[in-house]
Motif scaffolding. Structure first.
Motif, mmCIF file in Angstrom:
data_model
loop_
_atom_site.group_PDB
_atom_site.id
_atom_site.type_symbol
_atom_site.label_atom_id
_atom_site.label_comp_id
_atom_site.label_asym_id
_atom_site.label_seq_id
_atom_site.Cartn_x
_atom_site.Cartn_y
_atom_site.Cartn_z
ATOM 1 N N HIS A 58 0.865 -1.179 0.000
ATOM 2 C CA HIS A 58 0.000 0.000 0.000
ATOM 3 C C HIS A 58 0.897 1.223 0.000
ATOM 4 C CE1 HIS A 58 -3.744 -2.201 0.915
ATOM 5 N NE2 HIS A 58 -2.910 -3.038 1.514
ATOM 6 N N VAL A 59 0.631 2.149 -0.880
ATOM 7 C CA VAL A 59 1.427 3.371 -0.987
ATOM 8 C C VAL A 59 0.538 4.551 -0.582
ATOM 9 C CG1 VAL A 59 2.731 4.864 -2.539
ATOM 10 C CG2 VAL A 59 2.777 2.377 -2.868
ATOM 11 N N PHE A 60 1.060 5.365 0.335
ATOM 12 C CA PHE A 60 0.313 6.520 0.834
ATOM 13 C C PHE A 60 1.088 7.796 0.550
ATOM 14 C CE2 PHE A 60 -0.540 2.881 3.591
ATOM 15 C CZ PHE A 60 -1.911 2.798 3.504
ATOM 16 N N ASP A 61 0.367 8.884 0.410
ATOM 17 C CA ASP A 61 1.028 10.174 0.218
ATOM 18 C C ASP A 61 1.096 10.945 1.535
ATOM 19 O OD1 ASP A 61 -1.636 10.830 0.494
ATOM 20 O OD2 ASP A 61 -1.739 12.085 -1.294
ATOM 21 N N HIS A 62 1.087 10.208 2.654
ATOM 22 C CA HIS A 62 1.175 10.799 3.988
ATOM 23 C C HIS A 62 1.807 9.767 4.929
ATOM 24 C CE1 HIS A 62 -2.132 8.202 5.178
ATOM 25 N NE2 HIS A 62 -2.733 8.572 4.052
ATOM 26 N N ALA A 63 2.105 10.185 6.150
ATOM 27 C CA ALA A 63 2.777 9.302 7.122
ATOM 28 C C ALA A 63 1.817 8.711 8.142
ATOM 29 C CB ALA A 63 3.861 10.093 7.844
ATOM 30 N N PHE A 64 0.515 8.826 7.928
ATOM 31 C CA PHE A 64 -0.458 8.410 8.932
ATOM 32 C C PHE A 64 -1.095 7.073 8.580
ATOM 33 C CE2 PHE A 64 -0.200 13.039 8.958
ATOM 34 C CZ PHE A 64 0.301 13.209 10.247
ATOM 35 N N PHE A 65 -0.397 6.004 8.934
ATOM 36 C CA PHE A 65 -0.893 4.653 8.723
ATOM 37 C C PHE A 65 -0.296 3.761 9.800
ATOM 38 C CE2 PHE A 65 3.030 4.992 6.410
ATOM 39 C CZ PHE A 65 3.683 3.808 6.687
ATOM 40 N N ALA A 66 -0.864 2.573 9.960
ATOM 41 C CA ALA A 66 -0.353 1.639 10.962
ATOM 42 C C ALA A 66 -0.687 0.219 10.543
ATOM 43 C CB ALA A 66 -0.976 1.932 12.328
ATOM 44 N N VAL A 67 0.061 -0.711 11.097
ATOM 45 C CA VAL A 67 -0.215 -2.139 10.954
ATOM 46 C C VAL A 67 -0.588 -2.643 12.340
ATOM 47 C CG1 VAL A 67 0.767 -4.389 10.361
ATOM 48 C CG2 VAL A 67 1.401 -2.361 9.042
ATOM 49 N N THR A 68 -1.632 -3.427 12.434
ATOM 50 C CA THR A 68 -2.073 -3.908 13.737
ATOM 51 C C THR A 68 -1.103 -4.927 14.321
ATOM 52 O OG1 THR A 68 -3.430 -5.635 12.715
ATOM 53 C CG2 THR A 68 -4.517 -3.551 13.217
ATOM 54 N N ASP A 69 -1.139 -5.028 15.654
ATOM 55 C CA ASP A 69 -0.339 -6.051 16.323
ATOM 56 C C ASP A 69 -1.130 -7.346 16.388
ATOM 57 O OD1 ASP A 69 -2.160 -5.821 18.443
ATOM 58 O OD2 ASP A 69 -0.770 -4.710 19.736
ATOM 59 N N GLU A 70 -0.628 -8.326 17.117
ATOM 60 C CA GLU A 70 -1.285 -9.646 17.167
ATOM 61 C C GLU A 70 -2.668 -9.590 17.814
ATOM 62 O OE1 GLU A 70 1.354 -8.975 20.634
ATOM 63 O OE2 GLU A 70 1.802 -9.070 18.506
ATOM 64 N N ASP A 71 -2.961 -8.515 18.574
ATOM 65 C CA ASP A 71 -4.273 -8.358 19.195
ATOM 66 C C ASP A 71 -5.203 -7.452 18.384
ATOM 67 O OD1 ASP A 71 -3.582 -9.948 21.438
ATOM 68 O OD2 ASP A 71 -2.552 -8.243 22.339
ATOM 69 N N GLY A 72 -4.706 -6.948 17.258
ATOM 70 C CA GLY A 72 -5.510 -6.060 16.428
ATOM 71 C C GLY A 72 -5.410 -4.601 16.821
ATOM 72 N N ALA A 73 -4.530 -4.270 17.767
ATOM 73 C CA ALA A 73 -4.371 -2.887 18.209
ATOM 74 C C ALA A 73 -3.390 -2.138 17.306
ATOM 75 C CB ALA A 73 -3.868 -2.868 19.656
ATOM 76 N N PHE A 74 -3.568 -0.831 17.234
ATOM 77 C CA PHE A 74 -2.667 -0.002 16.433
ATOM 78 C C PHE A 74 -2.583 1.380 17.050
ATOM 79 C CE2 PHE A 74 -6.870 0.745 14.790
ATOM 80 C CZ PHE A 74 -6.901 2.102 14.531
ATOM 81 N N SER A 75 -1.584 2.137 16.648
ATOM 82 C CA SER A 75 -1.403 3.504 17.109
ATOM 83 C C SER A 75 -0.895 4.349 15.944
ATOM 84 C CB SER A 75 -0.376 3.531 18.255
ATOM 85 O OG SER A 75 -0.124 4.861 18.655
#
Length: 75
Positions: A16-33
């Motif tokens: 996935h390519v974004f034109d901004h820095a605001f993305f995340a990948v979830t951890d093993e529990d589905g949480a992200f920041s």
């Protein structure tokens, strides 16, 4: 973009390519920041390989944390 292996059918990846820095990948529990988001109103999108995209409007305050939940049906 979907990347597949010509030798091993079960091996694949998504790019996935974004034109901004605001993305995340979830951890093993589905949480992200996603840190350092300026205060304001945004559309937050979550993507799952099998279940597709879920979106919701969020309001980020000047201070504090925001908790958001997405529900995806299991196939």
């Amino acid at each position: 973009m979907k990347v597949v292996c010509d030798t091993h059918a079960w091996m694949l990846a998504y790019v996935h390519v974004f034109d901004h820095a605001f993305f995340a990948v979830t951890d093993e529990d589905g949480a992200f920041s996603i840190p350092n988001v300026a205060a304001g109103t945004y559309i937050l999108k979550a993507w799952h390989e099998d279940a597709g995209i879920r979106s919701q409007e969020i309001i980020v305050a000047e201070q504090g944390d925001l908790r958001v939940g997405f529900e995806f049906e299991q196939n």
